[in-house]
Design a protein around this motif. Structure first.
Motif, PDB file in Angstrom:
ATOM      1  N   PHE A  12      45.113  44.440 -14.617  1.00  0.00           N
ATOM      2  CA  PHE A  12      46.065  45.128 -15.475  1.00  0.00           C
ATOM      3  C   PHE A  12      46.125  46.620 -15.142  1.00  0.00           C
ATOM      4  O   PHE A  12      47.201  47.205 -15.010  1.00  0.00           O
ATOM      5  N   ASN A  16      49.288  48.699 -13.495  1.00  0.00           N
ATOM      6  CA  ASN A  16      49.998  49.627 -14.374  1.00  0.00           C
ATOM      7  C   ASN A  16      49.714  51.100 -14.115  1.00  0.00           C
ATOM      8  O   ASN A  16      50.471  51.957 -14.577  1.00  0.00           O
ATOM      9  N   LEU A  52      47.204  42.572 -25.160  1.00  0.00           N
ATOM     10  CA  LEU A  52      47.827  42.968 -23.898  1.00  0.00           C
ATOM     11  C   LEU A  52      48.559  41.794 -23.264  1.00  0.00           C
ATOM     12  O   LEU A  52      49.672  41.930 -22.753  1.00  0.00           O
ATOM     13  N   GLN A  53      47.926  40.630 -23.304  1.00  0.00           N
ATOM     14  CA  GLN A  53      48.551  39.434 -22.734  1.00  0.00           C
ATOM     15  C   GLN A  53      49.813  39.050 -23.492  1.00  0.00           C
ATOM     16  O   GLN A  53      50.734  38.466 -22.931  1.00  0.00           O
ATOM     17  N   GLY A  55      51.880  41.231 -24.570  1.00  0.00           N
ATOM     18  CA  GLY A  55      52.916  42.207 -24.237  1.00  0.00           C
ATOM     19  C   GLY A  55      53.079  43.338 -25.228  1.00  0.00           C
ATOM     20  O   GLY A  55      54.162  43.907 -25.334  1.00  0.00           O
ATOM     21  N   ARG A  57      53.510  46.615 -26.171  1.00  0.00           N
ATOM     22  CA  ARG A  57      53.868  47.734 -25.299  1.00  0.00           C
ATOM     23  C   ARG A  57      53.140  49.035 -25.666  1.00  0.00           C
ATOM     24  O   ARG A  57      52.696  49.772 -24.787  1.00  0.00           O
ATOM     25  N   ILE A  60      49.689  48.820 -24.408  1.00  0.00           N
ATOM     26  CA  ILE A  60      49.639  48.942 -22.944  1.00  0.00           C
ATOM     27  C   ILE A  60      49.528  50.413 -22.556  1.00  0.00           C
ATOM     28  O   ILE A  60      48.679  50.805 -21.745  1.00  0.00           O
ATOM     29  N   THR A  61      50.366  51.248 -23.156  1.00  0.00           N
ATOM     30  CA  THR A  61      50.332  52.690 -22.875  1.00  0.00           C
ATOM     31  C   THR A  61      49.006  53.295 -23.295  1.00  0.00           C
ATOM     32  O   THR A  61      48.412  54.097 -22.558  1.00  0.00           O
TER      33      THR A  61
END
Length: 292
Positions: A12, A16, A52-53, A55, A57, A60-61
């Motif tokens: 990941f 990213n 995270l899996q 999604g 967002r 994630i950031t």
């Protein structure tokens, strides 16, 4: 953290941000992501991975920013700024005398100390740049550090790291226990969020690119990919500045080192870089682990 969760997070982070963690860095992920998980109300790493899996967002950031190193200080390592003052700008001033403009990109600008150090260098050149259009673009993956850079407010500790006292007095205003760089210098910098793994052609071409202490976090293929794309964004007679632990040697022929100028490079024929395909797997997006 299970081995499966660690491998997921390694992939990941590489996808990213470009961060390439070795197999023995589980402790690093745990030390940075466990506090984030608790802060966001998650039970631990396992639940964070599930989010995270799914999604999430915002998460994630947050994960990418938590794993990003933003170590930087004014005039860091000194040598690159000596090169900028004594080698780069004299050549640029001579070569750009007709158009009287210069474009500079700090590709891992972090909390702003590097671009502001360059702005101070330019101001110290005085009459040599009178009437010139000076543009400094500072990019970073982290929006949080960009906001700090835009404000230009630093603690006593931060201004004591590398900043000569005469420049502190000349270019900063003290408010309580903090110091803010003056509006004239702040206006010289454009701060933009950017991931070096992504396309940056929209930034245009530059006379000088500082890309210091960020490529050390990437694997070889990603470094090659970024070097080849940097070559397309730099003027044929421009300059690339890398960190002391970084080099193009053995990776690409798009740049060549300048003898006796550590960390300083000139582009080779840009058509050579343009002919090289972008490597698969290094699809458009930039990193920023930082020390600038």
């Amino acid at each position: 953290m299970t081995p499966t969760e660690y491998e997921y997070l390694r992939k990941f982070l590489k996808d990213n941000s470009g961060l390439d963690l070795s197999a023995d860095k589980q402790y690093l992920i745990e030390s940075r992501l466990l506090p984030l998980a608790r802060k966001t109300g998650l039970a631990g790493i396992a639940e964070l991975v599930q989010k995270l899996q799914g999604g999430a967002r915002t998460l994630i950031t947050d994960v990418v920013e938590a794993m990003t190193t933003n170590e930087t200080f004014f005039f860091r390592d000194k040598v690159p700024f000596d090169h900028f003052r004594d080698t780069i700008m004299p050549e640029v001033i001579k070569a750009r005398a007709a158009r009287r403009s210069v474009r500079i990109w700090c590709a891992a600008g972090s909390t702003g100390q590097e671009p502001y150090s360059l702005a101070m260098c330019l101001k110290e050149m005085g009459a040599a740049l009178t009437g010139w259009r000076v543009e400094i673009i500072a990019t970073d993956l982290s929006q949080e550090v960009l906001e700090k850079a835009k404000a230009g407010i630093y603690s006593q500790f931060e201004v004591q790291r590398g900043l000569p006292i005469q420049m502190l007095v000349k270019y900063f205003k003290q408010t309580g226990e903090t110091w803010q760089i003056n509006p004239e210098l702040r206006a010289m910098i454009q701060h933009r969020q950017l991931n070096l793994l992504h396309d940056f052609a929209q930034l245009g071409t530059f006379d000088v690119i500082f890309c210091r202490n960020v490529l050390i976090y990437f694997d070889q293929d990603t470094k090659i990919n970024i070097f080849n794309r940097l070559a397309r964004q730099i003027e044929p007679d421009g300059f690339l500045v890398l960190g002391a632990a970084e080099t193009v040697v053995g990776l690409t022929d798009t740049f060549r080192p300048i003898p006796e100028r550590r960390g300083l490079y000139k582009p080779n024929d840009p058509r050579a870089a343009a002919a090289k395909p972008v490597l698969a797997g290094a699809a458009p997006r930039v990193a920023i682990m930082a020390g600038r």
